[in-house]
Design a protein around this motif. Structure first.
Motif, PDB file in Angstrom:
ATOM      1  N   GLN A 124       0.796  -0.998   0.106  1.00 33.06           N
ATOM      2  CA  GLN A 124       0.000   0.308   0.177  1.00 33.06           C
ATOM      3  C   GLN A 124       0.590   1.066  -0.247  1.00 33.06           C
ATOM      4  OE1 GLN A 124      -0.182  -2.910   1.975  1.00 33.06           O
ATOM      5  NE2 GLN A 124      -2.316  -3.464   1.215  1.00 33.06           N
ATOM      6  N   TRP A 125       1.255   1.106   0.824  1.00 34.01           N
ATOM      7  CA  TRP A 125       3.078   2.305   1.042  1.00 34.01           C
ATOM      8  C   TRP A 125       3.645   2.657  -0.327  1.00 34.01           C
ATOM      9  CZ3 TRP A 125       8.125   2.994   2.329  1.00 34.01           C
ATOM     10  CH2 TRP A 125       8.781   4.222   2.083  1.00 34.01           C
ATOM     11  N   GLY A 126       3.911   1.293  -0.971  1.00 29.81           N
ATOM     12  CA  GLY A 126       5.089   0.881  -2.424  1.00 29.81           C
ATOM     13  C   GLY A 126       3.889   1.976  -3.347  1.00 29.81           C
ATOM     14  N   GLN A 127       2.649   2.026  -2.963  1.00 30.13           N
ATOM     15  CA  GLN A 127       1.877   2.023  -4.324  1.00 30.13           C
ATOM     16  C   GLN A 127       1.229   3.561  -4.415  1.00 30.13           C
ATOM     17  OE1 GLN A 127      -2.544   1.558  -3.497  1.00 30.13           O
ATOM     18  NE2 GLN A 127      -2.436   0.438  -6.609  1.00 30.13           N
ATOM     19  N   GLN A 128       1.636   3.985  -2.785  1.00 33.04           N
ATOM     20  CA  GLN A 128       1.221   5.748  -2.807  1.00 33.04           C
ATOM     21  C   GLN A 128       2.675   6.004  -3.019  1.00 33.04           C
ATOM     22  OE1 GLN A 128       0.750   6.725   1.628  1.00 33.04           O
ATOM     23  NE2 GLN A 128       2.707   7.470   1.348  1.00 33.04           N
ATOM     24  N   PRO A 185       8.356  14.370   0.763  1.00 36.87           N
ATOM     25  CA  PRO A 185       7.808  15.399   1.216  1.00 36.87           C
ATOM     26  C   PRO A 185       6.862  15.530   2.821  1.00 36.87           C
ATOM     27  CG  PRO A 185       6.650  15.408  -0.776  1.00 36.87           C
ATOM     28  CD  PRO A 185       7.937  14.420  -1.213  1.00 36.87           C
ATOM     29  N   ALA A 186       6.378  14.339   2.186  1.00 39.32           N
ATOM     30  CA  ALA A 186       5.380  14.570   3.535  1.00 39.32           C
ATOM     31  C   ALA A 186       6.921  13.934   4.777  1.00 39.32           C
ATOM     32  CB  ALA A 186       4.548  13.332   3.399  1.00 39.32           C
ATOM     33  N   ALA A 187       6.229  14.211   6.183  1.00 35.76           N
ATOM     34  CA  ALA A 187       7.007  13.807   7.310  1.00 35.76           C
ATOM     35  C   ALA A 187       6.886  12.509   7.348  1.00 35.76           C
ATOM     36  CB  ALA A 187       6.866  14.851   8.854  1.00 35.76           C
ATOM     37  N   ALA A 188       5.342  11.593   7.366  1.00 37.57           N
ATOM     38  CA  ALA A 188       5.363  10.671   8.634  1.00 37.57           C
ATOM     39  C   ALA A 188       6.141   9.495   6.779  1.00 37.57           C
ATOM     40  CB  ALA A 188       3.886  10.329   8.029  1.00 37.57           C
ATOM     41  N   ASP A 189       6.213   9.887   5.881  1.00 38.81           N
ATOM     42  CA  ASP A 189       6.846   9.400   4.373  1.00 38.81           C
ATOM     43  C   ASP A 189       8.368   8.974   4.961  1.00 38.81           C
ATOM     44  OD1 ASP A 189       4.542   8.400   3.485  1.00 38.81           O
ATOM     45  OD2 ASP A 189       3.896  10.184   2.146  1.00 38.81           O
ATOM     46  N   GLN A 190       8.644  10.380   5.268  1.00 35.50           N
ATOM     47  CA  GLN A 190      10.364  10.850   5.541  1.00 35.50           C
ATOM     48  C   GLN A 190      10.168   9.989   6.699  1.00 35.50           C
ATOM     49  OE1 GLN A 190      11.398  14.955   6.020  1.00 35.50           O
ATOM     50  NE2 GLN A 190      10.029  15.521   4.552  1.00 35.50           N
ATOM     51  N   ALA A 191      10.034  10.116   7.696  1.00 42.30           N
ATOM     52  CA  ALA A 191      10.359   8.496   8.323  1.00 42.30           C
ATOM     53  C   ALA A 191      10.084   7.203   8.355  1.00 42.30           C
ATOM     54  CB  ALA A 191       9.520   9.209  10.252  1.00 42.30           C
ATOM     55  N   ARG A 192       9.109   6.599   7.401  1.00 45.18           N
ATOM     56  CA  ARG A 192       8.897   5.569   7.121  1.00 45.18           C
ATOM     57  C   ARG A 192      10.276   5.261   6.716  1.00 45.18           C
ATOM     58  NH1 ARG A 192       3.484   2.527   5.766  1.00 45.18           N
ATOM     59  NH2 ARG A 192       3.708   1.094   6.042  1.00 45.18           N
ATOM     60  N   MET A 193      11.021   5.968   5.209  1.00 47.15           N
ATOM     61  CA  MET A 193      11.997   5.657   4.241  1.00 47.15           C
ATOM     62  C   MET A 193      13.274   5.719   5.394  1.00 47.15           C
ATOM     63  SD  MET A 193      12.124   5.082   1.105  1.00 47.15           S
ATOM     64  CE  MET A 193      11.055   6.590  -0.015  1.00 47.15           C
ATOM     65  N   GLN A 194      13.017   6.092   6.107  1.00 45.87           N
ATOM     66  CA  GLN A 194      14.453   6.388   6.548  1.00 45.87           C
ATOM     67  C   GLN A 194      14.193   4.878   7.719  1.00 45.87           C
ATOM     68  OE1 GLN A 194      17.348   8.221   7.581  1.00 45.87           O
ATOM     69  NE2 GLN A 194      16.586   9.573   5.383  1.00 45.87           N
ATOM     70  N   ALA A 195      13.533   4.351   8.334  1.00 40.04           N
ATOM     71  CA  ALA A 195      12.936   3.313   9.693  1.00 40.04           C
ATOM     72  C   ALA A 195      13.444   2.283   7.545  1.00 40.04           C
ATOM     73  CB  ALA A 195      11.093   2.871   9.621  1.00 40.04           C
ATOM     74  N   TRP A 196      13.143   2.725   6.926  1.00 39.16           N
ATOM     75  CA  TRP A 196      13.166   1.207   5.882  1.00 39.16           C
ATOM     76  C   TRP A 196      14.996   1.600   5.391  1.00 39.16           C
ATOM     77  CZ3 TRP A 196      12.145   1.596   0.019  1.00 39.16           C
ATOM     78  CH2 TRP A 196      12.564   0.228  -0.826  1.00 39.16           C
TER      79      TRP A 196
END
Length: 294
Positions: free
Chosen positions: A197-201, A242-253
Motif C-alpha cells: 500500500q505504501w509502495g503504491q502510494q 516531502p511528507a514527514a510521515a513518509d520521510q520517517a518511514r523511508m528512514q526506518a526502511w
C-alpha cells in the motif's frame, strides 16, 4: 530522465554486495550491456513518451552524452567503491558500514541525476500535451499490472514470491544459502516497514510530480535551462518524500535494510564470502576496462 533513474532506484535495497550494481541499472552482463545502454534506453523511453521525428536524434545524442560522461567520470568512482566493498566483504560488517555504502551510492545517483537532467532537459522541454498524455496512459497500464502483482494476491503468496526472488539474488552472489539463511531473509521481509500500500502510494506520488512538472514546463514554455531547474527538485523528492510521515518511514526502511544486510552477510561462511569477493573484484575489473575505452 526520471524514467531512467527510476529503473536504478527500484533495486535500491539489494544486498550489500549487489548494491553498487544499482549504478549500472542492474545489468548482469556489464561489459556487453553497457555498450548497448544508450540504444536500449532510447527504446525504453520511447515506449513511455513516443518521441517524434525531430526529438529522436536529440534524445539519442543526449543518451550518448550521458554515457560518455558516465564512462569517464562515474565508472572509475564505482570501481573504487566496489574495491572497498570487496575488502569489507571479507569480514563481518556493521549496519553503519552498510548504510555508509548506501550513502555513497545515493551520492553517485545524485551526480548521475544532475548530469542526466542537464543533458536531457532540451528534449524534455519539447514534449507536447499528446506525449504527456501518452506517458500518463502508459503509467496507468503499468500501475494496474503492479497492483495485480503486489496488492491482489494473498499476503502469503506475495511473501513467498518476494522471498524466492530475494534468495535467488543472494545466491547469485554468495552461492547456495543454508535453510537458516533463507528463513532469515523471509523473516526480514515479514518484518519490513515497506508495504504494498505504501509502495503504491509512493509510486503514484512520484509519477504525479513528474506529470505536474511536464505540465508546467509546457504551459509556461520554459527553456531547457528552466526545465532543468524545474526537474531537479522533483528528483530530490524522488527518494526523499516531502511528507514527514513518509520521510520517517523511508528512514526506518533504510535502517532496517542496513541492519538486515549486515546480519545476512555476517551469517555467511568463508566459501560464501570468497565467492562474493570474487564477484565484486570481477565487476571492478569490468568497470575499469569500460572506463578506459574511448
Amino acid at each position: 530522465m526520471f524514467l531512467l533513474i527510476s529503473r536504478i532506484i527500484r533495486q535500491a535495497r539489494l544486498p550489500l554486495t549487489l548494491a553498487a550494481l544499482m549504478l549500472l541499472g542492474g545489468c548482469s552482463a556489464i561489459k556487453i550491456g553497457y555498450e548497448q545502454t544508450p540504444t536500449l534506453l532510447y527504446w525504453w523511453l520511447d515506449k513511455h513518451v513516443d518521441f517524434n521525428s525531430a526529438q529522436t536524434p536529440a534524445a539519442r545524442q543526449a543518451l550518448d552524452d550521458v554515457q560518455r560522461w558516465h564512462r569517464k567520470q562515474a565508472l572509475p568512482a564505482y570501481a573504487d567503491l566496489l574495491s572497498r566493498m570487496a575488502v569489507a566483504a571479507q569480514r563481518d560488517v556493521s549496519a553503519a558500514q552498510v548504510c555508509g555504502f548506501f550513502d555513497e551510492i545515493e551520492q553517485h545517483l545524485d551526480q548521475l541525476a544532475t548530469q542526466s537532467i542537464a543533458m536531457t532537459a532540451p528534449v524534455v522541454a519539447t514534449l507536447d500535451a499528446a506525449q504527456r498524455a501518452h506517458l500518463e496512459r502508459y503509467w496507468t497500464r503499468k500501475n494496474e499490472e503492479w497492483a495485480e502483482e503486489w496488492l491482489e494476491p494473498p499476503e502469503a503468496r506475495r511473501l513467498k514470491k518476494r522471498s524466492e526472488s530475494a534468495v535467488e539474488r543472494y545466491e547469485d552472489f554468495y552461492g547456495r544459502l543454508s535453510p537458516m539463511q533463507s528463513e532469515q531473509i523471509r523473516q526480514h521481509l515479514r518484518d519490513s516497514v515497506w508495504t504494498p500500500q505504501w509502495g503504491q502510494q509512493e509510486r503514484h506520488r512520484r509519477q504525479k510530480e513528474v506529470l505536474d512538472a511536464l505540465d508546467r514546463i509546457r504551459e509556461q514554455s520554459l527553456s531547457a535551462s528552466q526545465a532543468q531547474a524545474m526537474l531537479w527538485p522533483v528528483w530530490q523528492r524522488w527518494l526523499r518524500p516531502p511528507a514527514a510521515a513518509d520521510q520517517a518511514r523511508m528512514q526506518a526502511w533504510r535502517a532496517q535494510s542496513c541492519s538486515n544486510l549486515a546480519a545476512l552477510h555476517n551469517s555467511t561462511n568463508a566459501e560464501q564470502r570468497h565467492k562474493a569477493v570474487q564477484r565484486l573484484r570481477a565487476y571492478e575489473k569490468d568497470l575499469r576496462e569500460l572506463a578506459g575505452r574511448s
